[in-house]
Scaffold this motif. Sequence first.
Motif, PDB file in Angstrom:
ATOM      1  N   ARG A  43       0.829  -1.208   0.000  1.00 16.56           N
ATOM      2  CA  ARG A  43       0.000   0.000   0.000  1.00 16.56           C
ATOM      3  C   ARG A  43       0.865   1.261   0.000  1.00 16.56           C
ATOM      4  O   ARG A  43       0.558   2.226  -0.704  1.00 16.56           O
ATOM      5  CB  ARG A  43      -0.961  -0.035   1.188  1.00 16.56           C
ATOM      6  CG  ARG A  43      -1.973  -1.193   1.007  1.00 16.56           C
ATOM      7  CD  ARG A  43      -3.050  -1.250   2.053  1.00 16.56           C
ATOM      8  NE  ARG A  43      -3.721   0.004   2.163  1.00 16.56           N
ATOM      9  CZ  ARG A  43      -3.722   0.754   3.285  1.00 16.56           C
ATOM     10  NH1 ARG A  43      -3.125   0.337   4.365  1.00 16.56           N
ATOM     11  NH2 ARG A  43      -4.350   1.901   3.300  1.00 16.56           N
ATOM     12  N   VAL A  44       1.957   1.257   0.745  1.00 20.11           N
ATOM     13  CA  VAL A  44       2.853   2.422   0.757  1.00 20.11           C
ATOM     14  C   VAL A  44       3.501   2.598  -0.619  1.00 20.11           C
ATOM     15  O   VAL A  44       3.608   3.721  -1.120  1.00 20.11           O
ATOM     16  CB  VAL A  44       3.910   2.294   1.877  1.00 20.11           C
ATOM     17  CG1 VAL A  44       5.009   3.328   1.719  1.00 20.11           C
ATOM     18  CG2 VAL A  44       3.246   2.439   3.241  1.00 20.11           C
ATOM     19  N   VAL A  45       3.928   1.499  -1.236  1.00 17.49           N
ATOM     20  CA  VAL A  45       4.480   1.578  -2.592  1.00 17.49           C
ATOM     21  C   VAL A  45       3.433   2.190  -3.525  1.00 17.49           C
ATOM     22  O   VAL A  45       3.744   3.039  -4.364  1.00 17.49           O
ATOM     23  CB  VAL A  45       4.948   0.195  -3.095  1.00 17.49           C
ATOM     24  CG1 VAL A  45       5.236   0.207  -4.587  1.00 17.49           C
ATOM     25  CG2 VAL A  45       6.176  -0.260  -2.317  1.00 17.49           C
ATOM     26  N   GLY A  46       2.191   1.761  -3.370  1.00 18.26           N
ATOM     27  CA  GLY A  46       1.112   2.316  -4.187  1.00 18.26           C
ATOM     28  C   GLY A  46       0.946   3.809  -3.987  1.00 18.26           C
ATOM     29  O   GLY A  46       0.778   4.564  -4.959  1.00 18.26           O
ATOM     30  N   LEU A  47       1.007   4.249  -2.746  1.00 17.79           N
ATOM     31  CA  LEU A  47       0.868   5.680  -2.465  1.00 17.79           C
ATOM     32  C   LEU A  47       2.015   6.464  -3.088  1.00 17.79           C
ATOM     33  O   LEU A  47       1.799   7.530  -3.681  1.00 17.79           O
ATOM     34  CB  LEU A  47       0.802   5.920  -0.956  1.00 17.79           C
ATOM     35  CG  LEU A  47       0.576   7.362  -0.529  1.00 17.79           C
ATOM     36  CD1 LEU A  47      -0.726   7.915  -1.091  1.00 17.79           C
ATOM     37  CD2 LEU A  47       0.593   7.457   0.992  1.00 17.79           C
ATOM     38  N   VAL A  48       3.218   5.924  -2.998  1.00 18.83           N
ATOM     39  CA  VAL A  48       4.377   6.592  -3.610  1.00 18.83           C
ATOM     40  C   VAL A  48       4.184   6.672  -5.128  1.00 18.83           C
ATOM     41  O   VAL A  48       4.409   7.729  -5.737  1.00 18.83           O
ATOM     42  CB  VAL A  48       5.693   5.866  -3.244  1.00 18.83           C
ATOM     43  CG1 VAL A  48       6.858   6.373  -4.086  1.00 18.83           C
ATOM     44  CG2 VAL A  48       5.990   6.022  -1.766  1.00 18.83           C
ATOM     45  N   LEU A 107      -2.769  -0.344  -5.903  1.00 19.35           N
ATOM     46  CA  LEU A 107      -1.998  -0.882  -4.784  1.00 19.35           C
ATOM     47  C   LEU A 107      -2.385  -0.213  -3.463  1.00 19.35           C
ATOM     48  O   LEU A 107      -2.523  -0.881  -2.438  1.00 19.35           O
ATOM     49  CB  LEU A 107      -0.499  -0.718  -5.049  1.00 19.35           C
ATOM     50  CG  LEU A 107       0.048  -1.464  -6.265  1.00 19.35           C
ATOM     51  CD1 LEU A 107       1.510  -1.124  -6.492  1.00 19.35           C
ATOM     52  CD2 LEU A 107      -0.158  -2.962  -6.127  1.00 19.35           C
ATOM     53  N   TRP A 108      -2.528   1.100  -3.477  1.00 22.89           N
ATOM     54  CA  TRP A 108      -2.871   1.836  -2.260  1.00 22.89           C
ATOM     55  C   TRP A 108      -4.230   1.396  -1.708  1.00 22.89           C
ATOM     56  O   TRP A 108      -4.375   1.129  -0.516  1.00 22.89           O
ATOM     57  CB  TRP A 108      -2.873   3.333  -2.525  1.00 22.89           C
ATOM     58  CG  TRP A 108      -3.448   4.145  -1.397  1.00 22.89           C
ATOM     59  CD1 TRP A 108      -4.611   4.853  -1.419  1.00 22.89           C
ATOM     60  CD2 TRP A 108      -2.911   4.322  -0.085  1.00 22.89           C
ATOM     61  NE1 TRP A 108      -4.819   5.456  -0.210  1.00 22.89           N
ATOM     62  CE2 TRP A 108      -3.789   5.152   0.638  1.00 22.89           C
ATOM     63  CE3 TRP A 108      -1.769   3.859   0.563  1.00 22.89           C
ATOM     64  CZ2 TRP A 108      -3.578   5.525   1.951  1.00 22.89           C
ATOM     65  CZ3 TRP A 108      -1.544   4.228   1.876  1.00 22.89           C
ATOM     66  CH2 TRP A 108      -2.440   5.051   2.553  1.00 22.89           C
ATOM     67  N   PHE A 109      -5.220   1.320  -2.583  1.00 20.86           N
ATOM     68  CA  PHE A 109      -6.568   0.961  -2.135  1.00 20.86           C
ATOM     69  C   PHE A 109      -6.768  -0.550  -2.030  1.00 20.86           C
ATOM     70  O   PHE A 109      -7.798  -1.000  -1.524  1.00 20.86           O
ATOM     71  CB  PHE A 109      -7.626   1.551  -3.078  1.00 20.86           C
ATOM     72  CG  PHE A 109      -7.735   3.043  -2.991  1.00 20.86           C
ATOM     73  CD1 PHE A 109      -8.177   3.657  -1.837  1.00 20.86           C
ATOM     74  CD2 PHE A 109      -7.388   3.833  -4.072  1.00 20.86           C
ATOM     75  CE1 PHE A 109      -8.275   5.035  -1.747  1.00 20.86           C
ATOM     76  CE2 PHE A 109      -7.479   5.209  -4.001  1.00 20.86           C
ATOM     77  CZ  PHE A 109      -7.917   5.819  -2.834  1.00 20.86           C
ATOM     78  N   GLY A 110      -5.805  -1.341  -2.532  1.00 21.81           N
ATOM     79  CA  GLY A 110      -5.968  -2.788  -2.520  1.00 21.81           C
ATOM     80  C   GLY A 110      -7.074  -3.236  -3.453  1.00 21.81           C
ATOM     81  O   GLY A 110      -7.865  -4.120  -3.129  1.00 21.81           O
ATOM     82  N   GLN A 111      -7.121  -2.616  -4.617  1.00 22.31           N
ATOM     83  CA  GLN A 111      -8.188  -2.866  -5.584  1.00 22.31           C
ATOM     84  C   GLN A 111      -7.599  -3.416  -6.883  1.00 22.31           C
ATOM     85  O   GLN A 111      -7.160  -2.652  -7.758  1.00 22.31           O
ATOM     86  CB  GLN A 111      -8.952  -1.562  -5.872  1.00 22.31           C
ATOM     87  CG  GLN A 111      -9.685  -1.005  -4.686  1.00 22.31           C
ATOM     88  CD  GLN A 111     -10.975  -1.765  -4.412  1.00 22.31           C
ATOM     89  OE1 GLN A 111     -11.381  -2.627  -5.174  1.00 22.31           O
ATOM     90  NE2 GLN A 111     -11.614  -1.452  -3.295  1.00 22.31           N
ATOM     91  N   PRO A 112      -7.593  -4.748  -7.051  1.00 22.39           N
ATOM     92  CA  PRO A 112      -7.014  -5.335  -8.267  1.00 22.39           C
ATOM     93  C   PRO A 112      -7.686  -4.862  -9.553  1.00 22.39           C
ATOM     94  O   PRO A 112      -7.049  -4.845 -10.606  1.00 22.39           O
ATOM     95  CB  PRO A 112      -7.210  -6.838  -8.084  1.00 22.39           C
ATOM     96  CG  PRO A 112      -7.754  -7.055  -6.727  1.00 22.39           C
ATOM     97  CD  PRO A 112      -8.087  -5.737  -6.120  1.00 22.39           C
TER      98      PRO A 112
END
Length: 167
Positions: A43-48, A107-112
């Motif tokens: 999730r952090v990777v997604g936010l970045v 990735l951040w929201f966990g939504q494939p």
Amino acid sequence: MRRGTAAIGSVVFFVVAPGIVVGLLPWRLTGWDLRLDWSPLVRVVGLVLLVVGVAVLVQAFARFVVEGLGTPAPVAPTERLVVGGWYRYVRNPMYVAVVTAIVGQGLWFGQPVLLGYGALVWVVVAAFVRGYEEPHLTRQFGDDYRTYRAAVPGWIPRLRPWDPESR
């Protein structure tokens, strides 16, 4: 085109195009529902990725106004070939940034579903680039664009910036 006009046109296009593709459609697909069952690291990777994607997108839009004296919209194109900023690393930083921001949201929201949507967006924009943008830029800018296209990759950034003076 004057810079003020280019800036207004670019802001309008930013809201309409990436605003819908990166903002409205991902929200409609997921409600930006944050699923906490994904790893915090993912999730952090997604936010970045999301933040970097949006930052690159904004800078690429600004480059069209400042360097190109136009907008990214096909109806109000630049007067000059834009090859500075992120364009020294990759020919399509806007599209790369859009897909990066979508994947980041996934990735951040966990939504494939957003990962699939990001892949679909990439396929669509790659077809648009190949079928419309590249031929149009070749006609508009000729050898300057051919040289740029030969030196700067379309999708995976160079490690070092291209220097147009070092042809």
